[in-house]
Design an enzyme around this catalytic site. Structure first.
Site, short mmCIF file in Angstrom:
data_model
loop_
_atom_site.label_atom_id
_atom_site.label_comp_id
_atom_site.label_asym_id
_atom_site.label_seq_id
_atom_site.Cartn_x
_atom_site.Cartn_y
_atom_site.Cartn_z
N HIS A 134 1.42 -1.52 0.28
CA HIS A 134 -0.14 -0.27 0.45
C HIS A 134 0.99 1.41 -0.23
CE1 HIS A 134 -2.55 2.82 1.14
NE2 HIS A 134 -3.31 2.42 1.44
N GLU B 285 -4.16 2.38 -7.08
CA GLU B 285 -4.77 3.06 -6.40
C GLU B 285 -3.95 4.27 -7.01
OE1 GLU B 285 -6.35 1.87 -2.52
OE2 GLU B 285 -4.53 1.67 -2.46
P1 PGA Z 1 -9.53 5.62 0.89
O1 PGA Z 1 -8.28 5.36 0.86
O2 PGA Z 1 -10.95 5.40 0.17
O3 PGA Z 1 -9.93 6.70 1.80
O4 PGA Z 1 -9.25 6.85 -0.42
C1 PGA Z 1 -8.02 4.40 0.38
C2 PGA Z 1 -6.61 3.27 0.08
O5 PGA Z 1 -6.16 3.85 0.65
O6 PGA Z 1 -7.07 2.30 -0.08
#
Ligand code: PGA
Length: 256
Positions: A100, A171
């Protein structure tokens, strides 16, 4: 309708076991609604590891699957403060998120570390949810090279037979925790790009790798984002931590 996967990443929240169990019980209600509908939605919960045991013992008669948020790639040993895939598995987790952006940024994790984590999960017959995403978008398309490098370095030694055990979570860093509107067109372009990168470097079979999108997904934009071809599900941060917001997400998805 293909199965839609929703991964709820609670990050370092909530701050008490009591709250974690209350949130989990709300999630169970949503799972029940899903099971009573014709929709195929798979819920995967990634709570802080310290709550996994308590949650796991209450996870009876549901289809909710459990995940870690990170692991260290060794099974055991002198690695103070670390949690292994083996330990997560023992507490009922079948998955772990790895790589992540917050791990990369705050804990300085590199693609090589993330690749090792993916392998150690697969070796233990667990599933890996690995995250990639560019920090910035540029007109010249350099972000595509950045994504390609991330994907290659993480996937390069993974067996084809393991592609079904992998989720690639796209992401984009600029979309995580954002309050701005997320452009469907930009995400769509990235998904096309990722598919191309996969096929170019890993062949047609890599199409079996499921792709999730994460970054400011909410009840308002989820149906729109779902129209993007090639998205198999979503990784939710804030929306998975607020009971009312998550209820709305499920209600909206169950309408289609
Ligand atoms: P968020 O976070 O949905 O609050 O933007 C997503 C993530 O960090 O996986």
């Amino acid at each position: 309708m293909k199965t839609l996967t929703l991964v709820l990443n609670w990050k370092m929240n909530p701050t008490s076991k009591k709250e974690a169990l209350a949130l989990f019980s709300a999630l169970k209600k949503n799972d029940k609604k899903i099971q009573q509908s014709k929709n195929k939605i798979k819920l995967i919960l990634a709570p802080p590891a310290i709550y996994l045991d308590a949650i796991s013992s209450k996870n009876k008669n549901t289809k909710i699957e459990l995940s870690g948020q990170d692991i260290f790639y060794k099974k055991y040993g002198s690695y103070t403060g670390s949690i292994s895939q083996q330990m997560l598995k023992d507490l009922g987790a079948k998955y772990s998120i790895v790589g992540h952006w917050e791990r990369r940024k705050v804990f300085n994790e590199q693609n090589e570390d993330i690749a090792k984590k993916v392998h150690s999960l697969l070796d233990l017959k667990m599933k890996a949810i690995f995250c990639v995403g560019e920090e910035q978008r540029d007109e010249q398309g350099k972000f595509a090279d950045f994504l390609e490098k991330q994907i290659i370095s993480i996937l390069k030694n993974v067996e084809i037979t393991d592609y079904k055990n992998i989720f690639l979570a796209y992401e984009p860093v600029w979309a995580i925790g954002s309050t701005k509107e997320i452009s469907k067109e930009e995400i769509e372009l990235s998904i096309i790009l990722i598919k191309k990168i996969l096929v170019k470097n890993f062949g047609e079979k890599s199409k079996n790798i499921k792709i999730l999108y994460g970054g400011s997904v909410n009840p308002e934009n989820i149906l729109n984002l779902l129209e993007i071809e090639g998205i198999d599900g979503f990784l939710l941060g804030r929306s998975g931590l607020d009971k009312n917001i998550f209820d709305k997400i499920i209600d909206n998805l169950l309408k289609i």
